[in-house]
Design a protein around this motif. Structure first.
Motif, PDB file in Angstrom:
ATOM      1  N   ARG A   1      23.735   0.388  -1.097  1.00 48.75           N
ATOM      2  CA  ARG A   1      23.012   1.653  -1.219  1.00 48.75           C
ATOM      3  C   ARG A   1      22.059   1.783  -0.028  1.00 48.75           C
ATOM      4  N   MET A   2      22.041   2.962   0.577  1.00 54.85           N
ATOM      5  CA  MET A   2      21.227   3.159   1.772  1.00 54.85           C
ATOM      6  C   MET A   2      19.748   3.276   1.416  1.00 54.85           C
ATOM      7  N   PRO A   3      18.876   2.533   2.093  1.00 54.89           N
ATOM      8  CA  PRO A   3      17.438   2.756   1.947  1.00 54.89           C
ATOM      9  C   PRO A   3      17.057   4.033   2.680  1.00 54.89           C
ATOM     10  N   LEU A   4      16.550   5.022   1.946  1.00 55.35           N
ATOM     11  CA  LEU A   4      16.283   6.330   2.542  1.00 55.35           C
ATOM     12  C   LEU A   4      14.810   6.592   2.799  1.00 55.35           C
ATOM     13  N   ALA A   5      13.932   6.166   1.892  1.00 56.51           N
ATOM     14  CA  ALA A   5      12.508   6.448   2.037  1.00 56.51           C
ATOM     15  C   ALA A   5      11.708   5.438   1.233  1.00 56.51           C
ATOM     16  N   ILE A   6      10.429   5.320   1.582  1.00 55.87           N
ATOM     17  CA  ILE A   6       9.537   4.449   0.833  1.00 55.87           C
ATOM     18  C   ILE A   6       8.188   5.147   0.730  1.00 55.87           C
ATOM     19  N   SER A   7       7.497   4.929  -0.379  1.00 64.55           N
ATOM     20  CA  SER A   7       6.280   5.678  -0.675  1.00 64.55           C
ATOM     21  C   SER A   7       5.171   4.737  -1.117  1.00 64.55           C
ATOM     22  N   ALA A   8       3.919   5.164  -0.940  1.00 66.33           N
ATOM     23  CA  ALA A   8       2.791   4.398  -1.461  1.00 66.33           C
ATOM     24  C   ALA A   8       2.701   4.516  -2.978  1.00 66.33           C
ATOM     25  N   ARG A   9       3.342   5.524  -3.545  1.00 67.78           N
ATOM     26  CA  ARG A   9       3.375   5.703  -4.996  1.00 67.78           C
ATOM     27  C   ARG A   9       4.703   5.217  -5.541  1.00 67.78           C
ATOM     28  N   CYS A  10       4.734   4.925  -6.840  1.00 65.51           N
ATOM     29  CA  CYS A  10       5.952   4.389  -7.455  1.00 65.51           C
ATOM     30  C   CYS A  10       6.548   5.399  -8.426  1.00 65.51           C
ATOM     31  N   ALA A  11       7.574   6.109  -7.965  1.00 66.94           N
ATOM     32  CA  ALA A  11       8.238   7.086  -8.828  1.00 66.94           C
ATOM     33  C   ALA A  11       8.995   6.398  -9.952  1.00 66.94           C
TER      34      ALA A  11
ATOM     35  N   THR B   1      10.856  -7.063   0.642  1.00 67.43           N
ATOM     36  CA  THR B   1      10.783  -5.990   1.613  1.00 67.43           C
ATOM     37  C   THR B   1      10.182  -4.725   1.027  1.00 67.43           C
ATOM     38  N   VAL B   2      10.341  -4.504  -0.278  1.00 64.66           N
ATOM     39  CA  VAL B   2      10.014  -3.222  -0.898  1.00 64.66           C
ATOM     40  C   VAL B   2       8.611  -3.172  -1.469  1.00 64.66           C
ATOM     41  N   CYS B   3       8.230  -4.129  -2.311  1.00 64.03           N
ATOM     42  CA  CYS B   3       6.955  -4.065  -3.030  1.00 64.03           C
ATOM     43  C   CYS B   3       6.324  -5.448  -3.124  1.00 64.03           C
ATOM     44  N   SER B   4       5.102  -5.570  -2.619  1.00 66.13           N
ATOM     45  CA  SER B   4       4.438  -6.870  -2.589  1.00 66.13           C
ATOM     46  C   SER B   4       4.161  -7.426  -3.981  1.00 66.13           C
ATOM     47  N   LYS B   5       4.097  -6.542  -4.990  1.00 60.85           N
ATOM     48  CA  LYS B   5       3.845  -7.029  -6.350  1.00 60.85           C
ATOM     49  C   LYS B   5       4.999  -7.885  -6.863  1.00 60.85           C
TER      50      LYS B   5
ATOM     51  N   THR C   1       0.046  -1.356   2.930  1.00 61.56           N
ATOM     52  CA  THR C   1      -1.019  -0.423   2.562  1.00 61.56           C
ATOM     53  C   THR C   1      -2.298  -1.110   2.087  1.00 61.56           C
ATOM     54  N   LEU C   2      -2.235  -2.408   1.791  1.00 65.53           N
ATOM     55  CA  LEU C   2      -3.373  -3.117   1.219  1.00 65.53           C
ATOM     56  C   LEU C   2      -3.780  -4.293   2.108  1.00 65.53           C
ATOM     57  N   PRO C   3      -5.051  -4.698   2.064  1.00 62.65           N
ATOM     58  CA  PRO C   3      -5.482  -5.857   2.857  1.00 62.65           C
ATOM     59  C   PRO C   3      -4.683  -7.123   2.563  1.00 62.65           C
TER      60      PRO C   3
ATOM     61  N   VAL D   1      11.604 -13.829  12.235  1.00 62.66           N
ATOM     62  CA  VAL D   1      11.102 -12.818  11.303  1.00 62.66           C
ATOM     63  C   VAL D   1      11.754 -11.482  11.637  1.00 62.66           C
ATOM     64  N   GLU D   2      12.102 -10.727  10.592  1.00 64.91           N
ATOM     65  CA  GLU D   2      12.654  -9.387  10.779  1.00 64.91           C
ATOM     66  C   GLU D   2      11.586  -8.359  10.451  1.00 64.91           C
ATOM     67  N   ALA D   3      11.249  -7.521  11.416  1.00 61.03           N
ATOM     68  CA  ALA D   3      10.255  -6.464  11.223  1.00 61.03           C
ATOM     69  C   ALA D   3      10.895  -5.266  10.554  1.00 61.03           C
ATOM     70  N   ASN D   4      10.237  -4.771   9.504  1.00 62.15           N
ATOM     71  CA  ASN D   4      10.740  -3.590   8.805  1.00 62.15           C
ATOM     72  C   ASN D   4       9.786  -2.407   8.879  1.00 62.15           C
ATOM     73  N   ASP D   5       8.672  -2.578   9.592  1.00 58.42           N
ATOM     74  CA  ASP D   5       7.829  -1.427   9.925  1.00 58.42           C
ATOM     75  C   ASP D   5       7.092  -1.742  11.215  1.00 58.42           C
ATOM     76  N   LEU D   6       6.480  -0.713  11.786  1.00 59.11           N
ATOM     77  CA  LEU D   6       5.911  -0.878  13.114  1.00 59.11           C
ATOM     78  C   LEU D   6       4.678  -1.758  13.129  1.00 59.11           C
ATOM     79  N   SER D   7       4.019  -1.907  11.967  1.00 54.90           N
ATOM     80  CA  SER D   7       2.797  -2.711  11.953  1.00 54.90           C
ATOM     81  C   SER D   7       3.075  -4.178  12.282  1.00 54.90           C
ATOM     82  N   ALA D   8       4.293  -4.629  12.043  1.00 53.36           N
ATOM     83  CA  ALA D   8       4.629  -6.029  12.349  1.00 53.36           C
ATOM     84  C   ALA D   8       4.948  -6.246  13.823  1.00 53.36           C
TER      85      ALA D   8
END
Length: 311
Positions: free
Chosen positions: A170-180, A44-48, A80-82, A99-106
């Protein structure tokens, strides 16, 4: 007011990076021992991270279904990627499971097909829930920041629909295109070396005053505290709640599921369960503030001193 029987217990996807064998063995044990009826799995978090779990998905699904669990597959929370777009398209087109959608693109791809909505999609009122249901959604796991009053309004407005609450983790609060998470260790997202795997329960952050603040999980930001609603569910169950979701943490989730099931079945009370949860997941602060219209990290007890971890 709608009243239903005992709600089903569900397990959400693992948000953290666990190596393949640990991820597989976790779900094998869930299949064999955990008192959960529904399991949502998938990256759900990172395709890598997908190549760690993908070799084991088929055998995990087979084991879960053999044990009588109902399986749903999760989509990414940020595309974010093809190649990520292709993965979501292929998953929705080819999956034999809901399938469970976790963003609007799905959602466009899922329109007209039975599916679920995950807690990362902002469903804050009955009008939104009705729109999603009309498009094919059969279950909505509500965002963890919703107060009890808002949840009850939706349950009463849609008594025949399946709603789920995020009740542990732990609550999922935000997600970013960058990896802090990678940046904190002097690396970039493209060359992260999968350092998020070094913290299987997330990387705790502290303020300059050394107070616990948030947790980093790759590109995801999570709460430092763990949501525990085990003693807050009765009014929602009475209003018609269908499912209670547990989010996997790096602790004994079979025991966590057992405690929640025993409370939902009326075999133990919430206070006893909270004391046992503090032993299962030691050193972690518990919270239920959002449900009580307070800051999310707050702990609202009902005239008792709950056992909680301390900094």
């Amino acid at each position: 007011m709608a009243t239903t029987g005992k709600p089903a217990l569900s397990l959400g996807p693992v948000y953290f990076l666990w190596d393949g064998p640990k991820w597989r063995d976790f779900y094998f044990r869930i299949a064999d021992e955990a008192a959960v009826e529904h399991v949502t799995l998938g990256e759900t978090v990172c395709s890598k991270r997908q190549h760690f779990s993908e070799p084991h998905v088929a055998e995990v699904v087979e084991r879960l279904e053999a044990a009588g669990k109902r399986v749903t597959l999760s989509t990414l929370a940020m595309v974010t990627l093809p190649r990520e777009s292709r993965h979501v398209r292929d998953l929705i087109a080819d999956s034999l499971h809901p399938v469970e959608a976790n963003d609007l693109s799905a959602l466009g791809l899922l329109k007209g097909r039975p599916h679920s909505i995950g807690p990362l999609v902002n469903v804050y009122n009955a009008a939104t829930a009705r729109t999603l249901a009309a498009r094919g959604a059969e279950n909505i796991c509500l965002p963890p920041e919703l107060p009890a009053g808002s949840i009850r309004q939706m349950l009463e407005a849609m008594p025949d629909f399946s709603f789920e609450v995020f009740a542990f983790g732990r609550m999922p609060l935000a997600i970013s295109a960058r990896c802090a998470h990678a940046r904190s260790k002097g690396l970039t997202k493209d060359n992260c070396q999968f350092v998020c795997g070094e913290e299987p329960d997330g990387l705790p952050l502290r303020t300059l005053d050394r107070q616990s603040f948030l947790v980093l999980n790759g590109v995801q930001t999570m709460s430092n505290s763990c949501v525990v609603l085990v003693d807050d569910l009765a009014p929602l169950v009475e209003a018609g709640l269908s499912r209670v979701r547990l989010s996997p943490q790096d602790c004994d989730m079979v025991k966590v599921a057992s405690l929640y099931r025993r409370v939902l079945d009326g075999r133990i009370d919430g206070e006893e369960a909270i004391a046992d949860l503090a032993k299962v997941y030691p050193g972690v602060r518990f919270s239920n503030g959002f449900l009580h219209r307070q800051e999310g990290a707050a702990w609202v007890s009902r005239g008792r001193n709950a056992a909680m971890g301390r900094d």
